[in-house]
Design a protein around this motif. Structure first.
Motif, PDB file in Angstrom:
ATOM      1  N   SER A 140       0.827  -1.212   0.000  1.00  0.00           N
ATOM      2  CA  SER A 140       0.000   0.000   0.000  1.00  0.00           C
ATOM      3  C   SER A 140       0.858   1.258   0.000  1.00  0.00           C
ATOM      4  O   SER A 140       1.906   1.318   0.643  1.00  0.00           O
ATOM      5  CB  SER A 140      -0.911   0.010   1.229  1.00  0.00           C
ATOM      6  N   ASP A 141       0.384   2.263  -0.726  1.00  0.00           N
ATOM      7  CA  ASP A 141       1.041   3.570  -0.695  1.00  0.00           C
ATOM      8  C   ASP A 141       0.615   4.350   0.553  1.00  0.00           C
ATOM      9  O   ASP A 141       1.428   5.039   1.165  1.00  0.00           O
ATOM     10  CB  ASP A 141       0.678   4.373  -1.939  1.00  0.00           C
ATOM     11  N   LEU A 142      -0.663   4.233   0.891  1.00  0.00           N
ATOM     12  CA  LEU A 142      -1.201   4.891   2.081  1.00  0.00           C
ATOM     13  C   LEU A 142      -2.000   3.889   2.898  1.00  0.00           C
ATOM     14  O   LEU A 142      -2.647   2.992   2.356  1.00  0.00           O
ATOM     15  CB  LEU A 142      -2.112   6.062   1.699  1.00  0.00           C
ATOM     16  N   PHE A 143      -1.958   4.083   4.219  1.00  0.00           N
ATOM     17  CA  PHE A 143      -2.729   3.257   5.145  1.00  0.00           C
ATOM     18  C   PHE A 143      -3.463   4.209   6.079  1.00  0.00           C
ATOM     19  O   PHE A 143      -2.835   5.057   6.718  1.00  0.00           O
ATOM     20  CB  PHE A 143      -1.798   2.338   5.941  1.00  0.00           C
ATOM     21  N   ILE A 144      -4.789   4.077   6.135  1.00  0.00           N
ATOM     22  CA  ILE A 144      -5.561   4.913   7.041  1.00  0.00           C
ATOM     23  C   ILE A 144      -6.422   4.035   7.938  1.00  0.00           C
ATOM     24  O   ILE A 144      -7.198   3.202   7.460  1.00  0.00           O
ATOM     25  CB  ILE A 144      -6.426   5.948   6.278  1.00  0.00           C
ATOM     26  N   SER A 145      -6.229   4.213   9.251  1.00  0.00           N
ATOM     27  CA  SER A 145      -7.004   3.465  10.242  1.00  0.00           C
ATOM     28  C   SER A 145      -8.067   4.410  10.806  1.00  0.00           C
ATOM     29  O   SER A 145      -7.756   5.521  11.250  1.00  0.00           O
ATOM     30  CB  SER A 145      -6.078   2.966  11.357  1.00  0.00           C
ATOM     31  N   ILE A 146      -9.320   3.972  10.756  1.00  0.00           N
ATOM     32  CA  ILE A 146     -10.457   4.840  11.096  1.00  0.00           C
ATOM     33  C   ILE A 146     -11.106   4.380  12.398  1.00  0.00           C
ATOM     34  O   ILE A 146     -11.477   3.205  12.537  1.00  0.00           O
ATOM     35  CB  ILE A 146     -11.474   4.856   9.947  1.00  0.00           C
ATOM     36  N   HIS A 147     -11.242   5.318  13.337  1.00  0.00           N
ATOM     37  CA  HIS A 147     -11.736   5.000  14.674  1.00  0.00           C
ATOM     38  C   HIS A 147     -12.684   6.073  15.202  1.00  0.00           C
ATOM     39  O   HIS A 147     -12.811   7.152  14.614  1.00  0.00           O
ATOM     40  CB  HIS A 147     -10.554   4.883  15.654  1.00  0.00           C
ATOM     41  N   CYS A 148     -13.325   5.754  16.319  1.00  0.00           N
ATOM     42  CA  CYS A 148     -14.078   6.722  17.119  1.00  0.00           C
ATOM     43  C   CYS A 148     -13.492   6.723  18.522  1.00  0.00           C
ATOM     44  O   CYS A 148     -13.041   5.689  19.021  1.00  0.00           O
ATOM     45  CB  CYS A 148     -15.561   6.366  17.192  1.00  0.00           C
ATOM     46  N   ASN A 149     -13.528   7.877  19.173  1.00  0.00           N
ATOM     47  CA  ASN A 149     -12.936   8.062  20.485  1.00  0.00           C
ATOM     48  C   ASN A 149     -13.985   7.929  21.586  1.00  0.00           C
ATOM     49  O   ASN A 149     -15.182   7.822  21.313  1.00  0.00           O
ATOM     50  CB  ASN A 149     -12.282   9.446  20.558  1.00  0.00           C
ATOM     51  N   GLY A 219     -14.438  11.304  16.292  1.00  0.00           N
ATOM     52  CA  GLY A 219     -15.235  11.980  17.315  1.00  0.00           C
ATOM     53  C   GLY A 219     -15.410  11.081  18.519  1.00  0.00           C
ATOM     54  O   GLY A 219     -14.960   9.930  18.516  1.00  0.00           O
ATOM     55  N   PHE A 220     -16.067  11.599  19.561  1.00  0.00           N
ATOM     56  CA  PHE A 220     -16.240  10.862  20.810  1.00  0.00           C
ATOM     57  C   PHE A 220     -17.657  10.294  20.901  1.00  0.00           C
ATOM     58  O   PHE A 220     -18.635  11.051  20.943  1.00  0.00           O
ATOM     59  CB  PHE A 220     -15.986  11.787  22.005  1.00  0.00           C
ATOM     60  N   LEU A 221     -17.750   8.960  20.957  1.00  0.00           N
ATOM     61  CA  LEU A 221     -19.068   8.353  21.121  1.00  0.00           C
ATOM     62  C   LEU A 221     -19.613   8.581  22.524  1.00  0.00           C
ATOM     63  O   LEU A 221     -20.814   8.419  22.767  1.00  0.00           O
ATOM     64  CB  LEU A 221     -18.999   6.852  20.818  1.00  0.00           C
ATOM     65  N   SER A 222     -18.761   8.959  23.434  1.00  0.00           N
ATOM     66  CA  SER A 222     -19.211   9.291  24.793  1.00  0.00           C
ATOM     67  C   SER A 222     -19.847  10.683  24.849  1.00  0.00           C
ATOM     68  O   SER A 222     -20.456  11.044  25.852  1.00  0.00           O
ATOM     69  CB  SER A 222     -18.034   9.231  25.773  1.00  0.00           C
ATOM     70  N   ASN A 223     -19.707  11.446  23.763  1.00  0.00           N
ATOM     71  CA  ASN A 223     -20.321  12.766  23.685  1.00  0.00           C
ATOM     72  C   ASN A 223     -21.565  12.686  22.806  1.00  0.00           C
ATOM     73  O   ASN A 223     -21.498  12.224  21.672  1.00  0.00           O
ATOM     74  CB  ASN A 223     -19.318  13.767  23.099  1.00  0.00           C
ATOM     75  N   SER A 224     -22.693  13.161  23.313  1.00  0.00           N
ATOM     76  CA  SER A 224     -23.975  12.987  22.611  1.00  0.00           C
ATOM     77  C   SER A 224     -23.999  13.723  21.266  1.00  0.00           C
ATOM     78  O   SER A 224     -24.597  13.236  20.300  1.00  0.00           O
ATOM     79  CB  SER A 224     -25.134  13.472  23.486  1.00  0.00           C
ATOM     80  N   LEU A 225     -23.334  14.881  21.168  1.00  0.00           N
ATOM     81  CA  LEU A 225     -23.343  15.639  19.919  1.00  0.00           C
ATOM     82  C   LEU A 225     -22.510  14.937  18.844  1.00  0.00           C
ATOM     83  O   LEU A 225     -22.933  14.819  17.689  1.00  0.00           O
ATOM     84  CB  LEU A 225     -22.824  17.059  20.154  1.00  0.00           C
ATOM     85  N   ASP A 226     -21.320  14.471  19.236  1.00  0.00           N
ATOM     86  CA  ASP A 226     -20.489  13.732  18.284  1.00  0.00           C
ATOM     87  C   ASP A 226     -21.190  12.456  17.840  1.00  0.00           C
ATOM     88  O   ASP A 226     -21.212  12.110  16.649  1.00  0.00           O
ATOM     89  CB  ASP A 226     -19.140  13.377  18.919  1.00  0.00           C
ATOM     90  N   GLU A 227     -21.764  11.760  18.794  1.00  0.00           N
ATOM     91  CA  GLU A 227     -22.435  10.488  18.471  1.00  0.00           C
ATOM     92  C   GLU A 227     -23.591  10.726  17.497  1.00  0.00           C
ATOM     93  O   GLU A 227     -23.760   9.978  16.524  1.00  0.00           O
ATOM     94  CB  GLU A 227     -22.963   9.822  19.735  1.00  0.00           C
TER      95      GLU A 227
END
Length: 255
Positions: A140-149, A219-227
């Motif tokens: 791979s030329d680029l690797f992107i790991s996608i998560h939520c906080n 974003g933070f799943l612990s935050n209602s607006l982000d979720e």
């Protein structure tokens, strides 16, 4: 005194014969040349050497390969919101949307997972090794790991942050491109780009990956607006498009 050694009429006849002979020789030469050329044409044509279309292919552009890593999966659910939203589901949905957008740009996409079944996952450590292996195998030329906080001690904490490999300027540039694209959506706070202080605290998917790598927390799943924002399908489309733009900017730099 009469010159009996010269006869004008005979001289004229002789000149006429020579002139006629030259014409005949010229015509015969022309005829034989024409026959020769026609013969050569038919010989070459029979071998497919005449009227052959020559197509010059343009230089093939470099094929870029992007490895998309939807974080967690299977029994490893990642973060969980108070209302029950799971990180593993949100990031998978966004990752698949991102992959479709990149493929429309003629970029080859490799996923570390495309569903919630990970038969090779025995524990978190094995999961990380396998994700890195997939990126390495496909070069791979680029690797992107996608998560939520998440931060359940402070539910006001919210925002986007993107991590890069320690002491790696290419990784930092990639993280900055991703962070800029996402922050332009203005759906939450911009927490900037970050790295770990020492290799003992390294994120394995960055540190052990030879591809230019970044890990993004959407974003933070612990935050209602982000979720609320992250779980809406139309917003996931916006996030996927922003990620695509960040990746395209980085590929333009690498090209």
């Amino acid at each position: 005194m009469e010159n009996t050694g010269f006869n004008l009429e005979n001289k004229r006849k002789l000149l006429y014969k020579r002139k006629r002979r030259r014409k005949i020789i010229f015509r015969l030469t022309l005829l034989f040349t024409l026959i020769f050329c026609v013969s050569i044409y038919f010989i070459l044509n029979s071998k497919g050497l005449i009227n052959r279309k020559v197509t010059l292919s343009p230089p093939k552009e470099k094929e870029f390969i992007v490895c998309i890593d939807p974080g967690h999966g299977d029994f490893d659910i990642g973060s969980k919101s108070p209302s029950g939203s799971l990180e593993k589901d949100i990031v998978l949905s966004i990752s698949l949307k991102l992959g479709e957008l990149l493929e429309k740009e003629n970029i080859k996409v490799v996923y570390t997972r495309t569903n919630d079944s990970l038969p090779w996952l025995d524990d978190a450590n094995d999961s990380l090794k396998e994700r890195i292996k997939i990126s390495e195998v496909f070069k791979s030329d680029l690797f992107i790991s996608i998560h939520c906080n998440s931060n359940y001690d402070d539910t006001n904490a919210k925002g986007i942050e993107t991590w890069y490999k320690l002491n790696d300027e290419e990784s930092k540039d990639f993280a900055e491109d991703i962070q800029l694209s996402l922050s332009n959506l203005n759906y939450t706070d911009n927490r900037g780009v970050k790295t770990y202080a020492k290799k003992e605290d390294a994120l394995a998917v960055l540190e052990l990956n030879s591809a230019n790598s970044a890990l993004v927390e959407l974003g933070f799943l612990s935050n209602s607006l982000d979720e609320k924002y992250l779980t809406l399908d139309s917003n996931q489309d916006k996030i996927a498009n922003a990620l695509k733009e960040g990746i395209l900017r980085q590929l333009a730099v690498d090209n």
